[in-house]
Design an enzyme around this catalytic site. Structure first.
Site, PDB file in Angstrom:
ATOM      1  N   GLU A   8       9.506  16.557  14.468  1.00 10.71           N
ATOM      2  CA  GLU A   8      10.134  16.381  13.277  1.00 10.71           C
ATOM      3  C   GLU A   8       9.301  17.270  12.139  1.00 10.71           C
ATOM      4  O   GLU A   8       8.064  16.955  12.443  1.00 10.71           O
ATOM      5  CB  GLU A   8       9.998  14.564  12.911  1.00 10.71           C
ATOM      6  CG  GLU A   8      10.369  14.775  11.239  1.00 10.71           C
ATOM      7  CD  GLU A   8       9.957  12.905  11.069  1.00 10.71           C
ATOM      8  OE1 GLU A   8       9.124  12.754  11.178  1.00 10.71           O
ATOM      9  OE2 GLU A   8      11.126  12.492  10.578  1.00 10.71           O
ATOM     10  N   LYS A  63       0.876  -1.140   0.024  1.00 14.44           N
ATOM     11  CA  LYS A  63      -0.106  -0.149   0.172  1.00 14.44           C
ATOM     12  C   LYS A  63       0.858   1.171  -0.058  1.00 14.44           C
ATOM     13  O   LYS A  63       1.585   1.789   0.964  1.00 14.44           O
ATOM     14  CB  LYS A  63      -1.033  -0.126   1.340  1.00 14.44           C
ATOM     15  CG  LYS A  63      -1.944   1.301   1.199  1.00 14.44           C
ATOM     16  CD  LYS A  63      -1.723   1.860   2.588  1.00 14.44           C
ATOM     17  CE  LYS A  63      -2.356   3.245   2.629  1.00 14.44           C
ATOM     18  NZ  LYS A  63      -1.809   4.082   1.529  1.00 14.44           N
ATOM     19  N   GLU A  95       9.584   1.642  10.610  1.00 11.32           N
ATOM     20  CA  GLU A  95      10.556   2.481  10.309  1.00 11.32           C
ATOM     21  C   GLU A  95      10.026   4.121  10.593  1.00 11.32           C
ATOM     22  O   GLU A  95       9.132   4.422   9.599  1.00 11.32           O
ATOM     23  CB  GLU A  95      11.104   2.319   8.892  1.00 11.32           C
ATOM     24  CG  GLU A  95      11.876   0.965   8.810  1.00 11.32           C
ATOM     25  CD  GLU A  95      13.100   0.694   9.420  1.00 11.32           C
ATOM     26  OE1 GLU A  95      13.680   1.830  10.059  1.00 11.32           O
ATOM     27  OE2 GLU A  95      13.669  -0.533   9.549  1.00 11.32           O
ATOM     28  N   CYS A 130      13.630  10.716   6.383  1.00  7.73           N
ATOM     29  CA  CYS A 130      13.641  10.461   7.935  1.00  7.73           C
ATOM     30  C   CYS A 130      14.977  10.831   8.720  1.00  7.73           C
ATOM     31  O   CYS A 130      15.089  10.945   9.835  1.00  7.73           O
ATOM     32  CB  CYS A 130      13.188   9.113   8.144  1.00  7.73           C
ATOM     33  SG  CYS A 130      14.156   7.881   7.095  1.00  7.73           S
TER      34      CYS A 130
HETATM   35  P1  NAD Z   1       2.201   8.828   7.376  1.00  6.32           P
HETATM   36  O1  NAD Z   1       2.345   7.800   8.586  1.00  6.32           O
HETATM   37  O2  NAD Z   1       1.219   9.935   7.298  1.00  6.32           O
HETATM   38  O3  NAD Z   1       1.910   7.613   6.168  1.00  6.32           O
HETATM   39  C1  NAD Z   1       2.610   6.606   5.657  1.00  6.32           C
HETATM   40  C2  NAD Z   1       1.648   5.406   5.151  1.00  6.32           C
HETATM   41  O4  NAD Z   1       0.843   5.024   6.286  1.00  6.32           O
HETATM   42  C3  NAD Z   1       0.783   6.114   4.061  1.00  6.32           C
HETATM   43  O5  NAD Z   1       0.810   4.938   3.259  1.00  6.32           O
HETATM   44  C4  NAD Z   1      -0.425   6.268   4.450  1.00  6.32           C
HETATM   45  O6  NAD Z   1      -1.687   6.175   3.866  1.00  6.32           O
HETATM   46  C5  NAD Z   1      -0.464   4.901   5.456  1.00  6.32           C
HETATM   47  N1  NAD Z   1      -1.511   5.072   6.648  1.00  6.32           N
HETATM   48  C6  NAD Z   1      -2.071   6.242   7.229  1.00  6.32           C
HETATM   49  N2  NAD Z   1      -2.764   5.916   8.186  1.00  6.32           N
HETATM   50  C7  NAD Z   1      -3.055   4.411   8.303  1.00  6.32           C
HETATM   51  C8  NAD Z   1      -3.481   3.663   9.043  1.00  6.32           C
HETATM   52  N3  NAD Z   1      -4.384   4.149  10.085  1.00  6.32           N
HETATM   53  N4  NAD Z   1      -3.435   2.348   9.048  1.00  6.32           N
HETATM   54  C9  NAD Z   1      -2.455   1.916   8.063  1.00  6.32           C
HETATM   55  N5  NAD Z   1      -1.595   2.554   7.298  1.00  6.32           N
HETATM   56  C10 NAD Z   1      -2.031   4.107   7.283  1.00  6.32           C
HETATM   57  O7  NAD Z   1       3.565   9.084   6.942  1.00  6.32           O
HETATM   58  P2  NAD Z   1       4.064  10.172   5.704  1.00  6.32           P
HETATM   59  O8  NAD Z   1       3.485  11.450   5.839  1.00  6.32           O
HETATM   60  O9  NAD Z   1       3.546   9.450   4.590  1.00  6.32           O
HETATM   61  O10 NAD Z   1       5.536   9.820   5.732  1.00  6.32           O
HETATM   62  C11 NAD Z   1       6.615  10.600   6.259  1.00  6.32           C
HETATM   63  C12 NAD Z   1       6.789   9.993   7.841  1.00  6.32           C
HETATM   64  O11 NAD Z   1       7.701   8.972   7.464  1.00  6.32           O
HETATM   65  C13 NAD Z   1       7.686  11.031   8.379  1.00  6.32           C
HETATM   66  O12 NAD Z   1       7.654  11.062   9.610  1.00  6.32           O
HETATM   67  C14 NAD Z   1       9.117  10.030   8.416  1.00  6.32           C
HETATM   68  O13 NAD Z   1      10.129  10.455   9.226  1.00  6.32           O
HETATM   69  C15 NAD Z   1       8.605   8.887   8.181  1.00  6.32           C
HETATM   70  N6  NAD Z   1       9.694   8.019   7.442  1.00  6.32           N
HETATM   71  C16 NAD Z   1      10.467   7.065   7.969  1.00  6.32           C
HETATM   72  C17 NAD Z   1      11.491   6.471   7.374  1.00  6.32           C
HETATM   73  C18 NAD Z   1      12.463   5.579   7.989  1.00  6.32           C
HETATM   74  O14 NAD Z   1      12.935   4.568   7.257  1.00  6.32           O
HETATM   75  N7  NAD Z   1      12.566   5.479   9.407  1.00  6.32           N
HETATM   76  C19 NAD Z   1      11.728   6.706   5.972  1.00  6.32           C
HETATM   77  C20 NAD Z   1      11.142   7.835   5.370  1.00  6.32           C
HETATM   78  C21 NAD Z   1       9.942   8.159   5.962  1.00  6.32           C
END
Ligand code: NAD
Length: 492
Positions: free
Chosen positions: A385, A175, A250, A284
């Site tokens: 963040e 997804k 992550e 991230c």
């Molecule tokens: P997000 O948590 O909003 O969304 C991530 C994914 O989760 C999307 O596909 C979203 O549709 C899905 N999602 C949202 N609600 C959900 C639910 N209730 N159940 C299951 N899935 C759900 O994050 P984002 O804004 O897309 O990404 C940015 C974040 O990702 C930042 O906090 C960043 O630090 C983190 N990030 C971490 C890493 C790492 O490896 N540690 C790498 C890249 C990004």
């Protein structure tokens, strides 16, 4: 207007609801394509397909070497289509073409490496303390994996999840983020060409609550691998716990990039820029807290602002662009909001701090590379963040104080240390609470080296040999080699 369908059981199809959502080009601020808005019925179909593919038919009958060969063939196809995939990611996400070409040329390595690892998953023969038994272990695939990715690096993070999951023998429902789904739907076409059976990899696009929630809750999903925000990660962890699912998360970061007075300042300035302005700070591992030792503080900031102010902003499809747009309108508003918060909390704005209005930025969601000095680590700008091109500069006097500030964070994803003192490099790398510590470099990653977070930055590891075990479970097999069965009322 192009439309992109779901990919389930080897076929593209509309969502059950027939609904679509828009996806934007961050450089123009305009809709460039539409994506199928999946829901619970589509998740059901995809998980059933993945479960069938895991339990019956060709996939579980393949030898591990054959699985590995499929992964390596997929790597070749990604290399062949690297430029096409890079272009899509630039349009959908606003990432730089220069960065994406580099990523797409590197992503095949994940499939070569984990393809090579597929037939090296070995159990052990245990030299038991008991007579007349032969005991050995098997490392078996967990089953259907839900892979959920964020918008900031869709294809790279998909590779980090799918390559070890398939090498382990699992099947996958992916997804992608609703903001950047198109590259995953283009990427998945290569699986059929590589020869993967239908159902082994499925993609359901849509919103978190419509697709993510039913996917995480589905009883046939046995493992969730998630990259995204800590808020979503926390919800997923709680939900998964109810069904005892394996989870790797992550999550975010607030990584310290620490410069000591003995460091090579030119290199450290370069590393500070790379830490926060590469990928427009939307990583991230962004080095969003720059810790400067007192006696180099002023000279360092002078060099830093001089270099950062040369950053070329503009069309991410132009190979000379160095800082692209913010990927989503929501994130653009959020980043601007943090600039206000930092000012209100008393941080001193020394560079940027506003939307970029340069002609090259057109109508895109651009924010000037921004630097705040005089930040205290307790300010929100140092604790939360931002995920954008905003750097907080914090002073420290000695090693003790640098460690204390670095570790005074809920997060623990990455850290940079700049020093010419080898002893200090070792001390700092052991004392900093983070999953990755870079010494005299920043933002280096490899398919071979484990990546993941301490504390609120997550759990589990991607990349390297450890990653494959995130998709395996251990079975212990006991074979009675003796004649007698023994007393039935005592433990054997
Ligand atoms: P997000 O948590 O909003 O969304 C991530 C994914 O989760 C999307 O596909 C979203 O549709 C899905 N999602 C949202 N609600 C959900 C639910 N209730 N159940 C299951 N899935 C759900 O994050 P984002 O804004 O897309 O990404 C940015 C974040 O990702 C930042 O906090 C960043 O630090 C983190 N990030 C971490 C890493 C790492 O490896 N540690 C790498 C890249 C990004």
């Amino acid at each position: 207007m192009q439309r992109h369908q779901l990919f389930i059981d080897g076929k593209f199809s509309d969502a059950a609801s027939g609904a679509w959502f828009d996806t934007y080009n961050p450089f123009t601020g305009k809709v460039w394509s539409q994506v199928a808005a999946g829901g619970a019925a589509d998740v059901e179909r995809a998980v059933q397909a993945a479960h069938r593919a895991f339990t019956t038919g060709v996939w579980p009958a393949l030898t591990a070497s054959q699985r590995g060969a499929l992964l390596r063939r997929l790597g070749d196809l990604i290399a062949r289509d690297a430029d096409k995939l890079a272009q899509i990611e630039v349009r959908d996400n606003g990432k730089l073409i220069a960065e994406m070409r580099g990523q797409l040329n590197y992503i095949p390595q994940w499939f070569y490496y984990f393809g090579g690892l597929a037939d090296k998953i070995q159990g052990a023969v245990i030299p038991l303390d008991k007579k007349d038994y032969f005991n050995f272990t098997r490392h078996e695939p967990l089953g259907v994996v839900a892979a959920i990715t964020p918008w900031n690096s869709p294809l790279l993070l998909t590779a980090w999840k799918i390559a070890p999951a398939l090498a382990a023998g699992c099947t996958v429902v992916l997804k992608p983020s609703e903001f950047t789904s198109v590259s995953s739907l283009e990427f998945v076409k290569l699986f059929e060409e590589a020869g993967f059976p239908p159902g082994v990899v499925n993609v359901v696009t849509g919103y978190g609550k419509d697709v993510g929630t039913p996917l995480v809750e589905h009883p046939l999903v046995r493992k969730i691998t998630f990259t995204g925000s800590d808020a979503t990660g926390r919800m997923i962890n709680q939900s998964a716990a109810k069904q005892f699912k394996r989870v790797s998360l992550e999550l975010g970061g607030k990584s310290p990039n620490i410069v000591f007075n003995d460091a090579n300042l030119e290199d450290a300035v370069n590393g500070a820029v790379s830490g926060i302005f590469a990928a427009t700070g939307q990583t991230c591992i962004a080095g969003s807290r720059l810790l400067l030792q007192d006696d180099i503080h002023d000279a360092f900031l002078e060099k830093l602002t001089a270099l950062a102010s040369t950053a070329r902003m503009g069309d991410p499809l132009d190979a000379g662009t160095q800082v692209g747009p913010i990927t989503t309108r929501q994130q653009y508003d959020k980043v601007l909001g943090y600039i206000d918060i930092a000012k209100q909390d008393g941080a001193k704005l020394i560079m940027g701090g506003a939307p970029a209005t340069r002609a090259e930025c057109g109508n895109g969601w651009f924010i000037e590379p921004t630097i705040f000095s005089g930040v205290s680590n307790r300010m929100r700008i140092a604790q939360e963040e931002v995920f954008g091109p905003i750097l907080s500069v914090i002073r420290f006097k000695d090693e003790e104080e640098a460690v204390a500030i670095a570790n005074d964070s809920a997060y623990g994803l990455g850290a940079g240390v700049w020093t010419a003192d080898i002893g200090r490099a070792f001390r700092m790398s052991s004392r900093i609470q983070a999953g990755t510590v870079w010494v005299n470099t920043y933002r280096a990653v490899s398919y071979m080296s484990p990546f993941g977070g301490y504390k609120d930055s997550g759990t589990g590891r991607e990349n390297g040999m450890d990653a494959i075990h995130e998709y395996l479970q251990v079975k212990s097999v006991w074979i009675n080699t003796g004649a007698a069965t023994g007393n039935p009322f005592t433990m054997r």
